[in-house]
Design a protein around this motif. Structure first.
Motif, PDB file in Angstrom:
ATOM      1  N   GLN A 981       0.866  -1.189   0.000  1.00 25.07           N
ATOM      2  CA  GLN A 981       0.000   0.000   0.000  1.00 25.07           C
ATOM      3  C   GLN A 981       0.893   1.225   0.000  1.00 25.07           C
ATOM      4  N   ILE A 982       0.596   2.177  -0.902  1.00 23.50           N
ATOM      5  CA  ILE A 982       1.428   3.369  -1.040  1.00 23.50           C
ATOM      6  C   ILE A 982       0.564   4.606  -0.834  1.00 23.50           C
ATOM      7  N   HIS A 983       0.977   5.437   0.100  1.00 19.61           N
ATOM      8  CA  HIS A 983       0.279   6.699   0.372  1.00 19.61           C
ATOM      9  C   HIS A 983       1.140   7.834  -0.173  1.00 19.61           C
ATOM     10  N   VAL A 984       0.606   8.562  -1.162  1.00 19.04           N
ATOM     11  CA  VAL A 984       1.339   9.668  -1.784  1.00 19.04           C
ATOM     12  C   VAL A 984       0.613  10.966  -1.475  1.00 19.04           C
ATOM     13  N   SER A 985       1.328  11.920  -0.906  1.00 22.10           N
ATOM     14  CA  SER A 985       0.754  13.239  -0.634  1.00 22.10           C
ATOM     15  C   SER A 985       1.776  14.289  -1.044  1.00 22.10           C
ATOM     16  N   THR A 986       1.392  15.546  -0.967  1.00 20.40           N
ATOM     17  CA  THR A 986       2.321  16.617  -1.315  1.00 20.40           C
ATOM     18  C   THR A 986       3.439  16.749  -0.291  1.00 20.40           C
ATOM     19  N   ASP A 987       3.294  16.080   0.862  1.00 21.72           N
ATOM     20  CA  ASP A 987       4.334  16.128   1.897  1.00 21.72           C
ATOM     21  C   ASP A 987       5.384  15.029   1.723  1.00 21.72           C
ATOM     22  N   GLY A 988       4.979  13.885   1.140  1.00 19.85           N
ATOM     23  CA  GLY A 988       5.916  12.781   0.992  1.00 19.85           C
ATOM     24  C   GLY A 988       5.196  11.499   0.620  1.00 19.85           C
ATOM     25  N   ILE A 989       5.953  10.399   0.591  1.00 14.67           N
ATOM     26  CA  ILE A 989       5.417   9.097   0.187  1.00 14.67           C
ATOM     27  C   ILE A 989       5.684   8.095   1.309  1.00 14.67           C
ATOM     28  N   ILE A 990       4.673   7.289   1.658  1.00 13.04           N
ATOM     29  CA  ILE A 990       4.834   6.226   2.649  1.00 13.04           C
ATOM     30  C   ILE A 990       4.492   4.913   1.966  1.00 13.04           C
ATOM     31  N   VAL A 991       5.455   3.964   1.979  1.00 14.47           N
ATOM     32  CA  VAL A 991       5.266   2.643   1.392  1.00 14.47           C
ATOM     33  C   VAL A 991       5.106   1.636   2.520  1.00 14.47           C
ATOM     34  N   SER A 992       3.966   0.897   2.539  1.00 13.59           N
ATOM     35  CA  SER A 992       3.661  -0.068   3.600  1.00 13.59           C
ATOM     36  C   SER A 992       3.683  -1.477   3.036  1.00 13.59           C
ATOM     37  N   HIS A 993       4.451  -2.371   3.715  1.00 14.79           N
ATOM     38  CA  HIS A 993       4.552  -3.772   3.296  1.00 14.79           C
ATOM     39  C   HIS A 993       4.910  -4.617   4.516  1.00 14.79           C
ATOM     40  N   ASN A 994       4.130  -5.687   4.752  1.00 16.92           N
ATOM     41  CA  ASN A 994       4.361  -6.585   5.908  1.00 16.92           C
ATOM     42  C   ASN A 994       4.437  -5.810   7.212  1.00 16.92           C
ATOM     43  N   ASN A 995       3.484  -4.891   7.394  1.00 14.56           N
ATOM     44  CA  ASN A 995       3.374  -4.106   8.627  1.00 14.56           C
ATOM     45  C   ASN A 995       4.578  -3.203   8.877  1.00 14.56           C
ATOM     46  N   GLU A 996       5.363  -2.941   7.833  1.00 18.33           N
ATOM     47  CA  GLU A 996       6.476  -2.015   7.958  1.00 18.33           C
ATOM     48  C   GLU A 996       6.261  -0.830   7.033  1.00 18.33           C
ATOM     49  N   ASN A 997       6.532   0.381   7.542  1.00 13.18           N
ATOM     50  CA  ASN A 997       6.343   1.609   6.775  1.00 13.18           C
ATOM     51  C   ASN A 997       7.693   2.218   6.428  1.00 13.18           C
ATOM     52  N   THR A 998       7.825   2.641   5.163  1.00 13.17           N
ATOM     53  CA  THR A 998       9.046   3.313   4.708  1.00 13.17           C
ATOM     54  C   THR A 998       8.684   4.691   4.184  1.00 13.17           C
ATOM     55  N   LEU A 999       9.339   5.722   4.706  1.00 12.94           N
ATOM     56  CA  LEU A 999       9.068   7.097   4.291  1.00 12.94           C
ATOM     57  C   LEU A 999      10.043   7.497   3.196  1.00 12.94           C
ATOM     58  N   LEU A1000       9.492   7.975   2.084  1.00 11.25           N
ATOM     59  CA  LEU A1000      10.299   8.490   0.973  1.00 11.25           C
ATOM     60  C   LEU A1000       9.956   9.964   0.784  1.00 11.25           C
ATOM     61  N   PRO A1001      10.831  10.877   1.182  1.00 14.90           N
ATOM     62  CA  PRO A1001      10.514  12.307   1.043  1.00 14.90           C
ATOM     63  C   PRO A1001      10.675  12.773  -0.398  1.00 14.90           C
ATOM     64  N   TRP A1002      10.010  13.885  -0.729  1.00 16.93           N
ATOM     65  CA  TRP A1002      10.147  14.481  -2.057  1.00 16.93           C
ATOM     66  C   TRP A1002      11.500  15.159  -2.238  1.00 16.93           C
ATOM     67  N   THR A1003      12.205  15.407  -1.129  1.00 17.99           N
ATOM     68  CA  THR A1003      13.424  16.211  -1.182  1.00 17.99           C
ATOM     69  C   THR A1003      14.642  15.458  -1.707  1.00 17.99           C
TER      70      THR A1003
END
Length: 1122
Positions: A981-1003
């Motif tokens: 599951q991928i949450h994309v917003s103007t603040d950043g991107i959060i990738v969720s897999h196997n109950n783990e979240n990874t933050l990918l910033p736009w910067t």
């Protein structure tokens, strides 16, 4: 003896390694020549000694068979390594090209003799050791006849047999060439070798059968046997290990015989997936060219088992690379760009071969970005051996015949302007599983000399790794090539190794042929480096002062480009639009460009500035010389430019003409010009464009040149173009890109150095017909004048006289061309494409007729266009007056047109469209309709909008509007496999897999892969999620005027018919309704989606897609309420 030995060896070779007879003959003939060389060398050396010559010959021979064998091996390995390093493909031992090339065999023979010479030299050095004189091998033999028989027959028979056998292995078994290394890296399930291989297998009734594996793909043997057993219900047979890595000869009756009922069952399984229509031989021929991914079981039996196609073997579709990434289902396996430039006229053929590796029909797309100055001359598609040609017709007739494919006088979108230099040709076609399609596009152009160089631009954007990629450019210039250079926006050190340039006095050959490894942007990924411009620049030698005349088949072309002449002083007035629409980036880029242009003014030049909005302001009351002080003062003025108010183009231009009229103390011989820069329509003062054009033409009255620059797409380019051409100048659009300031500077550099004016090229009137333009107002240094025509009578000499004015004097130049001598120059130039000067004449004539029609009175315009149309049809050029009808298979959309867009077509219709300055919420590229939809959704009634779901793709996309804005600021992307599951917003991107979240910033840029799902962030620009053989989800981060997210999809042909949602329904259930029975405007249509009708309007919107040009996009716009 040699032939028998090698013949026996050939039949002892394993079947899958056995060479065809012709290859075998070429291999063994090299050895025969080498061994003859050794024999005669030994005979010659044996006579140079005072000792027993037979003994010395025998010692020589035995050393050749022992130490010499080692030296030959070392020599072959060293030479093979050098050949691989230098990529001399024709010199690889055992490879002679397809078709066979004699030159390859001759070259390999020469290399082999060099190796023999090296070996013999070492042996001679060894024989210089004194102890060899004490070796008397033949002393015990007293009979001279027996001694001779041993030396010349018995020993050579056995030793030569051994040497021939071993050396043949050296020459036949090539090392791991680069091609083979690529093959290995491509994985065991996808072998990319260019040879067709055969394997021996046991078959029904003990007959020998062969499995032909296509050159495009190859299955593992274990997979093949498993599938055959599964179809025929045979039990697996335990394999024996091969000794020394070689497969044994086939052992009969090791496998249970295939019964007739098993064969029938196998056929039944095959026919469930694909209908059998051909007999064995027909299938074999078709599969080689049509089904590149299929297995072809050709059983040599009176009751043949036919092809088993990929739908039966889904596991055979695995084409994983070592990194785990898979090949695309639609693969470009060959892309060739072949360009022949003869005397500035370029003939380019782009051939793309594509294979559908999926087990279902897929959409194959062919995209080519070609120069705007080029005319398309031919296009064809070849699908499963059937050719679908493009047909060039009169544009009006083609549009009437195919009115469902055109709107507002424009094509369905096969050709669109891409940027300031390029236009895009785009066509898609559906191809069946395991089928191939070949696209071929041909276009021609006359290269224009700018700033002292001719430029050939080739856009490279395959979007994937291509096994067989090459750009092949041949240039022939009878005047001689003075300068040659290549440039590229994507070149790396590795790619530089794939570029070769060869040049002599009059010819040049540029070949760019990168391997798959050299194309990779990352060794672990399948991303390609090939994305950008490949440019060839050159210039020719010039000796004759009156230019160069070339003649072929009764047509001539005259090139005139004097150099090293004094430059005219310029009197230039810059007329700058500073209305409100120029605010922001445009006025900043204008300031930057003007500051640089001021530095390029010559001390003898005079200049002035007029700025305008709804009022006109003169910087100074008169033109000033370009002294250091005046330039500094002007620079300070330019820094203060700001944008506000309306647009009074008429008043500003009349003021500029008036300033030139009243200017005093100007150089006697000088060139006066006005350069206008504007970005919009006239809104103040005189607003009628026809009145403005008439007013300016009367005021200038041929005294000055007017150059018009249109900034962006809100300006009427047609208005500016007509005004410029009517007053001795040209028009140019400045694209709103980051390099707009450079575009402005580049234009000024082209017109900054006038060296001739009032040029007249005179030819004998009674001997020439169809003469192109031969009178020119100005000639700028670094450019070139081109005149062409047809020689009416049989002339021995073609005289020409040129009259012009230079800065210091009036010039008269004369030249005579010997017709027969000139025609002889182009004889025996095999790669020249036919009657090129005649086509050059037609190309130039059409361009000049169209240009003349722009500024001609209405009564003359039709006559000029009729002449241009007649030539366009006669010479098969796609021009603004013709269209190419692209034909497709009967079951696909018909009536698509390829038109030649003009710069005026690439802007919004005047006073017609609303919402031009806005981004749409969504841009949907619909492959089935070949159209773009601009969609706005009213989602305020619900917090989250279900945008798209495709159960077969395992993909769901949700979206959320921002508070107080009608823009989407959040998207949720869900994948089923892998469960991400991928949450994309103007603040950043959060990738969720196997109950783990990874933050990918736009910067910052980042790349991550989760079980084949590739997620990447391009810093401050975009987010991409892609799986092999699925739709790619892309989101642009748009920061002006407010931050929002622009969602779009790539590879949309992967969507299934089950796709749903607010956006999804457009990909499966959208179709245009026939407008013929309703009273609607041409720019309005009815679009049916999921049973509901929506009125859509043709509009121009801002394009947030990164792959698109930065200009507006033409689309069908509509609003929806979910």
């Amino acid at each position: 003896m040699f032939d028998k030995d090698q013949t026996v060896k050939r039949f002892r070779e394993p079947k899958h390694e056995r060479r065809p007879w012709r290859i075998w003959f070429l291999d063994t003939s090299k050895q025969a020549i080498g061994m003859l060389f050794i024999h005669f060398a030994n005979v010659y050396l044996s006579d140079l000694t005072e000792e027993d010559p037979c003994s010395l010959y025998l010692i020589n021979f035995l050393l050749d068979a022992t130490l010499g064998m080692l030296l030959i091996y070392i020599g072959i390995r060293a030479v093979s390594s050098l050949v691989e390093w230098q990529q001399w493909e024709s010199l690889r031992f055992g490879e002679y090209g397809d078709p066979l090339q004699c030159s390859a065999w001759v070259g390999q023979c020469a290399l082999y003799i060099m190796i023999m010479t090296f070996e013999k030299t070492i042996i001679i050095i060894v024989l210089l050791i004194p102890q060899w004189k004490e070796v008397a091998l033949l002393n015990p033999i007293e009979n001279p006849q027996l001694e001779l028989a041993i030396v010349m027959l018995i020993v050579p028979f056995f030793v030569n047999a051994l040497m021939f056998w071993v050396v043949d292995n050296f020459l036949m078994k090539k090392g791991k060439t680069k091609a083979k290394l690529e093959e290995k890296e491509a994985g065991q399930d996808s072998r990319n070798g260019s040879k067709v291989r055969y394997r021996r297998a046991a078959s029904h009734e003990e007959s020998e059968s062969e499995i032909l594996i296509s050159a495009d793909d190859e299955m593992e043997e274990s997979d093949a046997e498993e599938d055959l057993r599964r179809l025929t219900n045979l039990k697996p047979v335990k394999k024996k290990k091969h000794r020394f890595g070689l497969p044994p000869a086939p052992v009969k009756k090791k496998r249970p015989p295939v019964k007739e009922e098993d064969l029938k069952g196998a056929r039944g399984n095959l026919t469930k997936n694909q209908e059998i229509k051909s007999k064995t031989y027909q299938v074999m021929r078709q599969c080689a060219g049509v089904f590149p991914l299929s297995w072809i079981f050709v059983l040599q039996h009176r009751d043949p088992l036919l092809c088993g196609h990929l739908p039966l073997f889904p596991h055979a579709l695995s084409t994983s690379s070592p990194s785990g990434d898979s090949k695309p289902a639609i693969e470009i396996y060959s892309l060739h760009v072949d360009c022949k430039v003869t005397s500035r006229f370029a003939h380019t053929v782009i051939t793309s071969r594509i294979v559908n590796r999926a087990n279902e029909s897929r959409e194959a797309t062919f995209e080519v970005e070609l120069p705007k100055t080029a005319f398309i001359t031919n296009f064809s598609m070849s699908i499963d051996g059937k050719v679908y040609p493009g047909v060039i017709k009169e544009k009006a007739a083609a549009q009437k015949e195919y009115d469902t494919a055109v709107s507002r006088g424009q094509s369905a979108g096969l050709v669109k302007i891409r940027d300031r230099k390029l236009e895009l040709f785009h066509v898609s076609v559906s191809i069946a599983a395991a089928s191939k399609v070949t696209f071929e596009l041909t276009y021609e152009e006359l290269l224009k000399r700018q700033l002292g160089k001719f430029e050939l631009l080739i856009k490279v954007r395959p979007k994937q790794l291509v096994k067989h990629f090459q750009i092949d450019v041949h240039i022939f210039e009878p005047q001689g090539i003075r300068l040659l250079e290549t440039d590229s926006t994507f070149m790396t050190n590795e790619l530089t190794e794939a570029l070769t340039k060869v040049q002599n006095e009059t010819k040049a050959h540029i070949l760019f042929k990168p391997t798959v490894d050299q194309q990779r942007a990352n060794p672990e990924l399948d991303d390609t480096l090939l994305n950008g411009d490949f440019v060839v620049r050159y210039d020719v030698k010039r000796e004759a002062t009156a230019g160069d005349i070339q003649i072929v088949n009764g047509y001539f072309v005259h090139y005139f480009a004097p150099s090293e002449m004094p430059v005219f002083p310029k009197n230039v007035i810059f007329v700058i639009d500073r209305s409100g629409s120029m605010a922001g980036r445009k006025i900043e880029q204008t300031r930057d460009a003007l500051l640089k242009i001021l530095q390029d003014l010559r001390p003898e030049d005079h200049f002035g500035f007029i700025t305008f909005s709804n009022r006109v302001v003169e910087w100074k009351s008169s033109l000033l010389p370009a002294t250091q002080e005046n330039v500094a003062s002007a620079a300070a003025f330019v820094q203060t430019l700001s944008a506000r108010g309306g647009t009074d183009i008429n008043g500003a231009l009349l003021s500029a003409v008036g300033a030139l009229d009243k200017a005093k103390d100007l150089p006697e011989r000088s060139v006066s010009m006005v350069i206008l820069l504007t970005d919009g329509q006239p809104t103040s003062g005189e607003t009628n464009v026809e009145e403005i054009q008439e007013n300016i033409q009367k005021a200038i009255n041929g005294k000055y040149a007017l150059f018009c620059l249109g900034f962006g797409f809100d300006v009427s380019y047609k208005f500016l173009e007509k005004m410029a051409l009517s007053n001795g100048g040209i028009a140019r659009r400045i694209y709103e890109n980051a390099d707009a300031a450079l575009q402005l500077q580049g234009f000024y550099q082209e017109v900054a150095t006038p060296i001739l004016m009032k040029i007249e090229m005179q030819y004998p009137e009674n001997a020439i017909e169809g003469l192109t333009r031969n009178n020119f107002t100005l000639f700028f240094e670094g450019s070139e004048i081109v005149v062409s025509g047809k020689i009416r009578n049989e002339l021995d000499l073609l005289p020409v006289e040129i009259k012009a004015q230079s800065h210091t004097s009036d010039l008269t130049l004369k030249e005579e061309a010997n017709v027969k001598e000139k025609e002889q120059i182009f004889q025996d130039q095999r790669y020249i494409f036919g009657n090129f000067i005649e086509r050059l004449w037609a190309y130039l004539t059409i361009q000049q007729l169209l240009e003349k029609a722009i500024s001609a009175p209405e009564e003359d315009q039709k006559a000029l266009e009729a002449q241009a149309l007649e030539l366009s049809l006669q010479y098969s050029f796609v021009t603004p007056l013709t269209s190419m009808v692209v034909t497709k298979p009967a079951d696909q959309q018909q009536g698509e047109l390829a038109n030649k867009p003009t710069e005026a077509d690439n802007e919004k219709p005047n006073n017609r469209l609303v919402g031009v300055y806005e981004h749409p919420q969504f841009l949907l590229q619909l492959p089935k309709l070949s159209e773009t939809i601009c969609l706005n959704i009213d989602g305020k009634a619900q917090p989250s909008v279900h945008l798209l779901s495709d159960p077969e793709q395992g993909l769901t996309v949700m979206g959320k509007l921002g508070d107080g804005t009608n823009r989407f600021v959040q998207f949720e992307i869900k994948y089923v496999n892998p469960p991400v599951q991928i949450h994309v917003s103007t603040d950043g991107i959060i990738v969720s897999h196997n109950n783990e979240n990874t933050l990918l910033p736009w910067t910052e840029s980042a790349i991550s892969t989760i079980q084949g799902l590739r997620v990447s962030v391009e810093k401050e620009r975009s987010f991409t999620a892609s799986l092999p053989d699925t739709v790619t989800v892309k989101i642009s981060l748009v920061k002006f005027p407010d931050d929002f997210l622009g969602l779009y999809f790539l590879d949309t042909n992967h969507f299934s018919d089950k796709v749903s949602g607010v956006l999804g329904q457009f990909y499966s259930k959208a179709q245009f309704k026939d407008n013929s029975n309703i009273n609607q405007r041409a720019d309005e249509r009815l679009l049916t989606v999921s049973g509901s009708e929506h009125k859509v309007s043709r509009m121009y919107k801002k394009d947030y897609r990164l792959e698109s040009a930065h200009g507006p996009v033409s689309c069908w716009s509509t609003d929806l309420t979910p």
